[in-house]
Scaffold this motif. Sequence first.
Motif, PDB file in Angstrom:
ATOM      1  N   SER A  21      27.030  22.342 -20.177  1.00  0.00           N
ATOM      2  CA  SER A  21      27.852  21.537 -19.638  1.00  0.00           C
ATOM      3  C   SER A  21      27.454  20.100 -20.121  1.00  0.00           C
ATOM      4  CB  SER A  21      28.604  21.564 -18.463  1.00  0.00           C
ATOM      5  OG  SER A  21      29.159  22.558 -18.227  1.00  0.00           O
ATOM      6  N   CYS A  22      28.255  19.194 -20.851  1.00  0.00           N
ATOM      7  CA  CYS A  22      27.747  17.694 -20.785  1.00  0.00           C
ATOM      8  C   CYS A  22      27.903  17.046 -19.181  1.00  0.00           C
ATOM      9  CB  CYS A  22      28.995  16.916 -21.495  1.00  0.00           C
ATOM     10  SG  CYS A  22      28.877  17.453 -23.211  1.00  0.00           S
ATOM     11  N   PRO A  23      27.144  16.202 -19.172  1.00  0.00           N
ATOM     12  CA  PRO A  23      27.148  15.674 -17.818  1.00  0.00           C
ATOM     13  C   PRO A  23      28.498  14.978 -17.169  1.00  0.00           C
ATOM     14  CG  PRO A  23      25.292  14.593 -18.871  1.00  0.00           C
ATOM     15  CD  PRO A  23      26.286  15.472 -19.976  1.00  0.00           C
ATOM     16  N   ALA A  24      28.357  14.894 -16.144  1.00  0.00           N
ATOM     17  CA  ALA A  24      29.709  14.542 -15.414  1.00  0.00           C
ATOM     18  C   ALA A  24      30.307  13.176 -16.138  1.00  0.00           C
ATOM     19  CB  ALA A  24      29.513  14.016 -13.864  1.00  0.00           C
ATOM     20  N   ASN A  25      31.582  13.227 -16.137  1.00  0.00           N
ATOM     21  CA  ASN A  25      32.606  12.213 -16.806  1.00  0.00           C
ATOM     22  C   ASN A  25      32.050  12.208 -18.314  1.00  0.00           C
ATOM     23  OD1 ASN A  25      33.647  11.821 -14.029  1.00  0.00           O
ATOM     24  ND2 ASN A  25      31.789  10.569 -13.674  1.00  0.00           N
ATOM     25  N   SER A  26      31.636  13.067 -18.882  1.00  0.00           N
ATOM     26  CA  SER A  26      31.315  12.804 -20.314  1.00  0.00           C
ATOM     27  C   SER A  26      31.852  14.107 -21.195  1.00  0.00           C
ATOM     28  CB  SER A  26      29.967  12.680 -20.582  1.00  0.00           C
ATOM     29  OG  SER A  26      28.946  13.867 -20.379  1.00  0.00           O
ATOM     30  N   VAL A  27      32.110  13.904 -22.414  1.00  0.00           N
ATOM     31  CA  VAL A  27      32.832  14.959 -23.064  1.00  0.00           C
ATOM     32  C   VAL A  27      31.972  15.020 -24.419  1.00  0.00           C
ATOM     33  CG1 VAL A  27      34.947  14.269 -21.994  1.00  0.00           C
ATOM     34  CG2 VAL A  27      34.361  13.169 -24.218  1.00  0.00           C
ATOM     35  N   SER A  28      32.355  16.237 -25.198  1.00  0.00           N
ATOM     36  CA  SER A  28      31.741  16.351 -26.513  1.00  0.00           C
ATOM     37  C   SER A  28      33.055  17.274 -27.207  1.00  0.00           C
ATOM     38  CB  SER A  28      30.555  17.223 -26.479  1.00  0.00           C
ATOM     39  OG  SER A  28      30.774  18.239 -26.260  1.00  0.00           O
ATOM     40  N   SER A  29      33.101  17.486 -28.542  1.00  0.00           N
ATOM     41  CA  SER A  29      33.769  18.148 -29.373  1.00  0.00           C
ATOM     42  C   SER A  29      33.271  19.604 -29.394  1.00  0.00           C
ATOM     43  CB  SER A  29      34.009  17.659 -30.779  1.00  0.00           C
ATOM     44  OG  SER A  29      32.683  17.452 -31.169  1.00  0.00           O
ATOM     45  N   GLU A  30      34.037  20.561 -29.545  1.00  0.00           N
ATOM     46  CA  GLU A  30      33.593  21.900 -29.647  1.00  0.00           C
ATOM     47  C   GLU A  30      32.430  21.925 -30.739  1.00  0.00           C
ATOM     48  OE1 GLU A  30      35.619  26.260 -31.441  1.00  0.00           O
ATOM     49  OE2 GLU A  30      36.915  24.694 -30.425  1.00  0.00           O
ATOM     50  N   GLY A  31      31.448  22.750 -30.738  1.00  0.00           N
ATOM     51  CA  GLY A  31      30.377  23.238 -31.461  1.00  0.00           C
ATOM     52  C   GLY A  31      29.372  22.083 -31.597  1.00  0.00           C
ATOM     53  N   SER A  32      29.473  21.399 -30.424  1.00  0.00           N
ATOM     54  CA  SER A  32      28.221  20.261 -30.252  1.00  0.00           C
ATOM     55  C   SER A  32      27.009  21.109 -30.331  1.00  0.00           C
ATOM     56  CB  SER A  32      28.580  19.301 -29.128  1.00  0.00           C
ATOM     57  OG  SER A  32      29.653  18.726 -29.470  1.00  0.00           O
ATOM     58  N   SER A  33      26.001  20.306 -30.712  1.00  0.00           N
ATOM     59  CA  SER A  33      24.471  21.042 -30.750  1.00  0.00           C
ATOM     60  C   SER A  33      23.796  20.374 -30.146  1.00  0.00           C
ATOM     61  CB  SER A  33      24.289  21.317 -32.351  1.00  0.00           C
ATOM     62  OG  SER A  33      24.067  19.928 -33.042  1.00  0.00           O
ATOM     63  N   ALA A  34      23.862  19.124 -29.446  1.00  0.00           N
ATOM     64  CA  ALA A  34      22.696  18.461 -28.737  1.00  0.00           C
ATOM     65  C   ALA A  34      23.408  17.455 -27.695  1.00  0.00           C
ATOM     66  CB  ALA A  34      21.898  17.625 -29.669  1.00  0.00           C
ATOM     67  N   ILE A  35      22.809  16.989 -26.557  1.00  0.00           N
ATOM     68  CA  ILE A  35      23.396  16.105 -25.396  1.00  0.00           C
ATOM     69  C   ILE A  35      23.763  14.861 -26.125  1.00  0.00           C
ATOM     70  CG2 ILE A  35      21.024  15.217 -24.926  1.00  0.00           C
ATOM     71  CD1 ILE A  35      22.359  15.067 -21.847  1.00  0.00           C
ATOM     72  N   GLU A  36      23.142  14.580 -27.416  1.00  0.00           N
ATOM     73  CA  GLU A  36      23.409  13.285 -28.039  1.00  0.00           C
ATOM     74  C   GLU A  36      25.033  13.194 -28.638  1.00  0.00           C
ATOM     75  OE1 GLU A  36      19.271  13.571 -28.005  1.00  0.00           O
ATOM     76  OE2 GLU A  36      20.699  14.772 -28.725  1.00  0.00           O
ATOM     77  N   ASP A  37      25.574  14.514 -28.737  1.00  0.00           N
ATOM     78  CA  ASP A  37      27.015  14.611 -28.767  1.00  0.00           C
ATOM     79  C   ASP A  37      27.978  14.376 -27.545  1.00  0.00           C
ATOM     80  OD1 ASP A  37      26.169  15.415 -31.566  1.00  0.00           O
ATOM     81  OD2 ASP A  37      26.275  17.427 -31.109  1.00  0.00           O
ATOM     82  N   CYS A  38      27.373  14.301 -26.593  1.00  0.00           N
ATOM     83  CA  CYS A  38      28.087  13.996 -25.281  1.00  0.00           C
ATOM     84  C   CYS A  38      28.325  12.484 -25.029  1.00  0.00           C
ATOM     85  CB  CYS A  38      27.473  14.638 -24.087  1.00  0.00           C
ATOM     86  SG  CYS A  38      27.395  16.345 -24.091  1.00  0.00           S
ATOM     87  N   SER A  39      29.606  12.001 -24.767  1.00  0.00           N
ATOM     88  CA  SER A  39      29.569  10.654 -24.788  1.00  0.00           C
ATOM     89  C   SER A  39      30.708  10.623 -23.451  1.00  0.00           C
ATOM     90  CB  SER A  39      30.293  10.105 -25.818  1.00  0.00           C
ATOM     91  OG  SER A  39      31.707  10.503 -26.163  1.00  0.00           O
ATOM     92  N   CYS A  40      30.546   9.135 -22.935  1.00  0.00           N
ATOM     93  CA  CYS A  40      31.216   9.113 -21.666  1.00  0.00           C
ATOM     94  C   CYS A  40      32.804   8.877 -21.920  1.00  0.00           C
ATOM     95  CB  CYS A  40      31.078   7.577 -20.933  1.00  0.00           C
ATOM     96  SG  CYS A  40      29.266   7.491 -20.652  1.00  0.00           S
TER      97      CYS A  40
END
Length: 118
Positions: A21-40
Amino acid sequence: CTADVVPCAENEYLVAGACESCPANSVSSEGSSAIEDCSCDTGFSGDPAQSEACVCLANTYLEGGTCASCPADSSASEGSTAIEDCTCDDGYTGTPGTSSCIQACAAGTYQVGETCLA
């Protein structure tokens, strides 16, 4: 023969072949392959990829998992977690969350309700 990799769901990213899961209060699109894909998420500030928590922007506070605006004529620093973190702006008095911020009376006057009297 290679196994098919199932893409991670929305708000997840791939780590060593497993979805996290992305960290709290962050989101990513389906198919994300790295934490860099998570954004607030909207209304939050930070960089999950740099281990920065996503916190509420200045003049907002955390309420029920989202960032709410401080009441009129009050403000708060980035990362505020409760309405009590909002304080009345200069020239105003009150306690956000308990009472409204109202314009302070000039020296030599007193306040009745929201009116200053001499």
